[in-house]
Design an enzyme around this catalytic site. Structure first.
Site, PDB file in Angstrom:
ATOM      1  N   LYS A  73       0.844  -1.187   0.000  1.00 34.75           N
ATOM      2  CA  LYS A  73       0.000   0.000   0.000  1.00 34.75           C
ATOM      3  C   LYS A  73       0.884   1.243   0.000  1.00 34.75           C
ATOM      4  O   LYS A  73       1.859   1.317   0.760  1.00 34.75           O
ATOM      5  CB  LYS A  73      -0.916   0.014   1.228  1.00 34.75           C
ATOM      6  CG  LYS A  73      -2.115  -0.911   1.119  1.00 34.75           C
ATOM      7  CD  LYS A  73      -3.046  -0.740   2.304  1.00 34.75           C
ATOM      8  CE  LYS A  73      -4.388  -1.405   2.037  1.00 34.75           C
ATOM      9  NZ  LYS A  73      -4.260  -2.814   1.653  1.00 34.75           N
ATOM     10  N   ASP A 107      -1.429  -1.526  -4.338  1.00 33.73           N
ATOM     11  CA  ASP A 107      -2.833  -1.182  -4.163  1.00 33.73           C
ATOM     12  C   ASP A 107      -3.048   0.298  -4.477  1.00 33.73           C
ATOM     13  O   ASP A 107      -2.110   1.089  -4.474  1.00 33.73           O
ATOM     14  CB  ASP A 107      -3.269  -1.457  -2.721  1.00 33.73           C
ATOM     15  CG  ASP A 107      -3.222  -2.930  -2.358  1.00 33.73           C
ATOM     16  OD1 ASP A 107      -3.153  -3.767  -3.275  1.00 33.73           O
ATOM     17  OD2 ASP A 107      -3.249  -3.243  -1.160  1.00 33.73           O
ATOM     18  N   MET A 108      -4.301   0.650  -4.719  1.00 37.16           N
ATOM     19  CA  MET A 108      -4.664   2.050  -4.859  1.00 37.16           C
ATOM     20  C   MET A 108      -5.474   2.453  -3.639  1.00 37.16           C
ATOM     21  O   MET A 108      -6.404   1.740  -3.238  1.00 37.16           O
ATOM     22  CB  MET A 108      -5.474   2.288  -6.130  1.00 37.16           C
ATOM     23  CG  MET A 108      -5.817   3.750  -6.376  1.00 37.16           C
ATOM     24  SD  MET A 108      -4.363   4.815  -6.627  1.00 37.16           S
ATOM     25  CE  MET A 108      -3.908   4.367  -8.303  1.00 37.16           C
ATOM     26  N   GLN A 137      -9.282   2.056  -9.910  1.00 39.90           N
ATOM     27  CA  GLN A 137     -10.644   1.976  -9.389  1.00 39.90           C
ATOM     28  C   GLN A 137     -11.644   2.605 -10.357  1.00 39.90           C
ATOM     29  O   GLN A 137     -11.555   3.808 -10.649  1.00 39.90           O
ATOM     30  CB  GLN A 137     -10.709   2.693  -8.032  1.00 39.90           C
ATOM     31  CG  GLN A 137      -9.726   2.101  -7.020  1.00 39.90           C
ATOM     32  CD  GLN A 137      -9.620   2.927  -5.755  1.00 39.90           C
ATOM     33  OE1 GLN A 137      -9.993   2.472  -4.686  1.00 39.90           O
ATOM     34  NE2 GLN A 137      -9.101   4.143  -5.856  1.00 39.90           N
ATOM     35  N   ARG A 158      -4.658  -4.148 -12.314  1.00 40.63           N
ATOM     36  CA  ARG A 158      -5.771  -4.778 -11.589  1.00 40.63           C
ATOM     37  C   ARG A 158      -6.916  -3.765 -11.544  1.00 40.63           C
ATOM     38  O   ARG A 158      -6.771  -2.670 -10.982  1.00 40.63           O
ATOM     39  CB  ARG A 158      -5.365  -5.152 -10.175  1.00 40.63           C
ATOM     40  CG  ARG A 158      -6.509  -5.741  -9.340  1.00 40.63           C
ATOM     41  CD  ARG A 158      -6.273  -5.512  -7.847  1.00 40.63           C
ATOM     42  NE  ARG A 158      -5.121  -6.226  -7.362  1.00 40.63           N
ATOM     43  CZ  ARG A 158      -4.387  -5.834  -6.320  1.00 40.63           C
ATOM     44  NH1 ARG A 158      -4.676  -4.701  -5.692  1.00 40.63           N
ATOM     45  NH2 ARG A 158      -3.355  -6.533  -5.919  1.00 40.63           N
ATOM     46  N   GLY A 162     -13.773  -0.177  -6.613  1.00 42.55           N
ATOM     47  CA  GLY A 162     -13.388   0.896  -5.705  1.00 42.55           C
ATOM     48  C   GLY A 162     -14.235   0.897  -4.452  1.00 42.55           C
ATOM     49  O   GLY A 162     -15.459   0.785  -4.520  1.00 42.55           O
ATOM     50  N   ALA A 163     -13.575   1.033  -3.302  1.00 39.72           N
ATOM     51  CA  ALA A 163     -14.276   0.946  -2.017  1.00 39.72           C
ATOM     52  C   ALA A 163     -14.214   2.230  -1.205  1.00 39.72           C
ATOM     53  O   ALA A 163     -14.835   2.320  -0.150  1.00 39.72           O
ATOM     54  CB  ALA A 163     -13.676  -0.198  -1.194  1.00 39.72           C
ATOM     55  N   HIS A 202     -15.666  -9.797  -7.291  1.00 38.54           N
ATOM     56  CA  HIS A 202     -16.390 -10.978  -6.851  1.00 38.54           C
ATOM     57  C   HIS A 202     -17.718 -11.107  -7.594  1.00 38.54           C
ATOM     58  O   HIS A 202     -18.467 -12.051  -7.351  1.00 38.54           O
ATOM     59  CB  HIS A 202     -16.668 -10.904  -5.348  1.00 38.54           C
ATOM     60  CG  HIS A 202     -15.442 -10.675  -4.527  1.00 38.54           C
ATOM     61  ND1 HIS A 202     -15.077  -9.426  -4.072  1.00 38.54           N
ATOM     62  CD2 HIS A 202     -14.480 -11.532  -4.101  1.00 38.54           C
ATOM     63  CE1 HIS A 202     -13.938  -9.532  -3.403  1.00 38.54           C
ATOM     64  NE2 HIS A 202     -13.557 -10.786  -3.399  1.00 38.54           N
ATOM     65  N   ARG A 260     -13.523  -4.055   8.746  1.00 38.21           N
ATOM     66  CA  ARG A 260     -13.897  -3.495   7.438  1.00 38.21           C
ATOM     67  C   ARG A 260     -14.578  -4.554   6.579  1.00 38.21           C
ATOM     68  O   ARG A 260     -15.576  -4.297   5.916  1.00 38.21           O
ATOM     69  CB  ARG A 260     -12.680  -2.934   6.716  1.00 38.21           C
ATOM     70  CG  ARG A 260     -12.193  -1.607   7.254  1.00 38.21           C
ATOM     71  CD  ARG A 260     -11.363  -0.852   6.215  1.00 38.21           C
ATOM     72  NE  ARG A 260     -10.203  -1.607   5.788  1.00 38.21           N
ATOM     73  CZ  ARG A 260      -9.026  -1.604   6.406  1.00 38.21           C
ATOM     74  NH1 ARG A 260      -8.875  -0.884   7.516  1.00 38.21           N
ATOM     75  NH2 ARG A 260      -8.004  -2.291   5.938  1.00 38.21           N
ATOM     76  N   GLU A 264     -18.613  -4.317   5.247  1.00 36.56           N
ATOM     77  CA  GLU A 264     -18.855  -3.907   3.867  1.00 36.56           C
ATOM     78  C   GLU A 264     -19.836  -4.803   3.107  1.00 36.56           C
ATOM     79  O   GLU A 264     -20.382  -4.394   2.090  1.00 36.56           O
ATOM     80  CB  GLU A 264     -17.534  -3.827   3.096  1.00 36.56           C
ATOM     81  CG  GLU A 264     -16.882  -5.166   2.812  1.00 36.56           C
ATOM     82  CD  GLU A 264     -15.485  -5.008   2.241  1.00 36.56           C
ATOM     83  OE1 GLU A 264     -14.982  -3.875   2.248  1.00 36.56           O
ATOM     84  OE2 GLU A 264     -14.906  -6.012   1.804  1.00 36.56           O
TER      85      GLU A 264
END
Length: 279
Positions: A73, A107-108, A137, A158, A162-163, A202, A260, A264
């Site tokens: 990260k 990661d973003m 994202q 990847r 986006g979260a 997913h 988290r 979510e």
């Protein structure tokens, strides 16, 4: 010690536990992306410590002979200190991976970090081609332009929905609009790239779309899912010959990550409640 309820989502606190988790997933035909939990360090010493941990993890993964890689990260390896420290650590980690014939994902994080993260990725991928990959994202309105910018960069992409809860001025907020953006971004990637596509989703509809696009364009791809989310689907896809990688975090900072994951998705919350009730 990590309680059983959290072990659904976290591969342990130590490197040996994470390696053993990767070994078990490999037996199911699933590769593993290992992430040492930690983020938002404003102390250069903390960022250096996790950078060193990733360098050691790369050695352990290489020695294990497993189908595994690592994911870092930006705020974990220095971005909250300075852009320069982040890129220095990022480059050092990828350089070692390149020597070991290993791989590093980045990661973003939130939208404020996007420019610095992509600038570093573009520069590092040019120096160490196909040893590094970057997450983007689709909920961000800028992502189509970013994909166009990166389409010839020799590194993997990847794509996730986006979260992060970004303002509507820069991000799509409605689920249907995010889904539409994700479909369009996937189509763009398969049309313009001949390798290095990771479908971070997913969602069965998006995975089916990726399969169709791959057949149409003759492009290899992989599906990436989180540990603890649709594990059966991960195994099933792998059995069908789809390249599948599981994102598996580990480390002592597991508690906030676990919460988290539970918050979510309704299915994750249901699982946690049933585990507490002993059902």
């Amino acid at each position: 010690m990590i309680p059983p309820i959290a072990r659904r989502f976290v591969a342990g606190e130590s490197v040996p536990e994470a390696i053993e988790h990767a070994r078990a997933r490999n037996e199911d035909g699933v590769a593993v992306v290992l992430n040492l939990l930690g983020e938002h360090y404003d102390d250069p010493g903390d960022a250096r410590a996790d950078a060193d941990a990733y360098l050691a993890l790369l050695e352990d993964v290489a020695d294990s002979g497993l189908d595994a890689c690592v994911s870092v990260k930006p705020s974990q390896i220095g971005l909250d200190v300075s852009d320069e420290l982040f890129e220095e650590h990022y480059r050092e980690i990828v350089a070692r991976a390149h020597e070991l014939n290993a791989f590093v994902w980045c990661d973003m994080e939130d939208a404020d970090t996007t420019d610095a993260t992509l600038d570093a990725f573009e520069s590092i991928a040019a120096e160490y081609p196909w040893s590094v990959g970057q997450c983007l994202q689709s909920n961000l309105k800028r992502t189509r332009e970013d994909l166009d910018r990166l389409r010839d960069v020799p590194g993997k992409i990847r794509l996730v929905k986006g979260a992060y809860d970004e303002p509507k001025s820069i991000a799509y907020k409605e689920k249907s609009r995010v889904d539409r953006a994700y479909r369009e971004d996937l189509e763009f990637l398969f049309e313009r790239r001949d390798r290095g596509i990771a479908v971070g989703s997913h969602d069965p509809e998006m995975i089916a779309l990726a399969d169709r696009l791959a057949r149409e364009h003759g492009t290899d791809y992989e599906v990436q899912m989180l540990m603890g989310v649709r594990d059966d689907a991960q195994r099933d896809l792998a059995a069908q010959g789809v390249a599948v990688a599981q994102y598996a975090p580990y480390g002592s900072k597991w508690l906030s990550y676990f919460y988290r994951r539970v918050r979510e998705r309704r299915q994750n919350l249901t699982f946690a409640l049933r585990a507490v009730a002993g059902r």
